[in-house]
Design a protein around this motif. Structure first.
Motif, PDB file in Angstrom:
ATOM      1  N   ALA A  26       1.024  -1.177  -0.009  1.00 12.80           N
ATOM      2  CA  ALA A  26      -0.043   0.073   0.003  1.00 12.80           C
ATOM      3  C   ALA A  26       0.709   1.306   0.039  1.00 12.80           C
ATOM      4  O   ALA A  26       0.627   2.263  -0.711  1.00 12.80           O
ATOM      5  N   LEU A  27       1.911   1.182   0.861  1.00  9.61           N
ATOM      6  CA  LEU A  27       2.661   2.507   1.040  1.00  9.61           C
ATOM      7  C   LEU A  27       3.763   2.688  -0.240  1.00  9.61           C
ATOM      8  O   LEU A  27       4.305   3.728  -0.385  1.00  9.61           O
ATOM      9  N   ARG A  28       3.874   1.730  -1.081  1.00  3.09           N
ATOM     10  CA  ARG A  28       4.592   1.789  -2.375  1.00  3.09           C
ATOM     11  C   ARG A  28       3.898   2.601  -3.296  1.00  3.09           C
ATOM     12  O   ARG A  28       4.537   3.275  -4.433  1.00  3.09           O
ATOM     13  N   LYS A  29       2.401   2.858  -3.225  1.00  3.81           N
ATOM     14  CA  LYS A  29       1.718   3.612  -4.209  1.00  3.81           C
ATOM     15  C   LYS A  29       1.546   5.032  -3.846  1.00  3.81           C
ATOM     16  O   LYS A  29       1.638   5.450  -2.434  1.00  3.81           O
ATOM     17  N   PRO A  30       1.310   6.122  -4.822  1.00  5.34           N
ATOM     18  CA  PRO A  30       1.351   7.499  -4.332  1.00  5.34           C
ATOM     19  C   PRO A  30      -0.186   7.640  -4.008  1.00  5.34           C
ATOM     20  O   PRO A  30      -0.775   8.513  -4.696  1.00  5.34           O
TER      21      PRO A  30
END
Length: 331
Positions: A259-263
């Protein structure tokens, strides 16, 4: 003479290599010894008091270990860049408090993801034991090292402007998150201890992510107007995936690795991560871990400018998916 030396060399090459000469595969630290007597005989109340004090017990450590650890920590502290005036800087601290390799691998990759997401290059420190491939070159994830790094971050940051991003991963208990380095190190950090450390350091702007069983105990104690806190489980539930051979826990895989790899904003990332975890737990017929979160009313003042600088492109997950460990359990 030359012919004699060549003959001797050829003869030695034919001799069998002894077991001592053969390179042995690296074996990560094992938890095989019982806790020290002072820990094992403690009452539940005493355990809580020890965790509130940030207790750390080391035994059977050679002097060379203490010196090497001092040097590793000093080197890490020296790399921490000062804050930039007029910029909301994030300081990332990623910690594996247990020496099982899953936590070492997770803390290392979490540091990379959080550093990239929050523009924290030069302002990140990772404390972790082995990643399973060999002895760790990093400072160990211990309560004392956490305290030292938080103190150094407090010196470098502007508390009215900058943010601490703290990621901790380990086994957990109802009294807090557990420190256990093989058979040599024991301890814990309780919610009260962490709150006291942050408050005394003047670190009030903070994103706290706690990956451990029972980690919901941190949420009510650490919540505040300028704090965003996320836990892998509620205060009375286990989280999953903390098998030493894994690359990720369920929570770390869902939130950090995906999830936190995405902007996307933190709130959307949490929604995605919780849905992923829920699906994996249903797949394994596991009791829901119920991740918790609390976002203070003043958090957007620092989170909005940080997220405005997020990279526009996502990165791909790495490592073996944590849910694959369910297949191992079902064999």
């Amino acid at each position: 003479m030359r012919r004699s030396l060549l003959s001797l060399t050829a003869l030695l090459a034919l001799l069998p290599v002894s077991a001592a000469q053969q390179q042995q595969p690296y074996a990560p630290p094992q938890h095989t010894a019982p806790p020290p007597p002072g820990v094992a005989r403690s009452t539940p109340l005493e355990v809580v008091q020890q965790a509130d004090g940030g207790t750390q017990i080391e035994r059977d450590r050679p002097a060379a270990h203490a010196l090497a650890e001092h040097r590793r920590l000093a080197k890490a502290l020296a790399t921490l860049a000062p804050q930039r005036k007029g910029v909301v800087d994030a300081y990332v601290l990623s910690v594996a408090l247990d020496s099982d390799p899953v936590f070492g691998r997770e803390a290392r990759e979490a540091a990379k993801v959080l550093t990239r997401r929050y523009d924290a290059a030069g302002r990140t420190i990772t404390l972790a034991g082995t990643d399973g491939a060999g002895p760790s070159a990093l400072p160990m994830g211990s309560p004392q090292n956490v305290e030292a790094v938080l103190g150094r971050i407090a010196e470098q940051m502007n508390p009215a402007e900058d943010v601490l991003v703290l990621y901790t991963t380990s086994h957990g208990a109802p009294f807090g998150i557990v420190y256990n380095d093989g058979n040599e190190g024991w301890g814990a950090i309780s919610p009260n201890r962490l709150a006291r450390l942050l408050n005394e350091s003047g670190i009030h702007r903070r994103l706290l992510i706690v990956s451990a069983c029972y980690s919901g105990v941190f949420v009510p104690v650490l919540s505040g107007p300028q704090t965003a806190i996320v836990s892998a489980a509620s205060s009375d539930r286990s989280s999953f995936g903390c098998i030493a051979e894994n690359d990720w826990t369920f929570f770390g895989d869902a939130l950090i690795n995906r999830a936190l790899r995405k902007p996307q904003p933190l709130g959307q990332a949490m929604t995605e991560a919780v849905a992923l975890i829920d699906g994996w737990e249903k797949q394994g017929n596991l009791k829901p871990s119920l991740p918790q979160q609390s976002v203070g009313v003043e958090v957007q003042a620092w989170l909005t400018p940080l997220e405005a600088r997020m990279p526009k492109a996502a990165t791909q997950p790495v490592g073996r998916p944590s849910v694959d460990s369910l297949k191992d359990l079902q064999r």
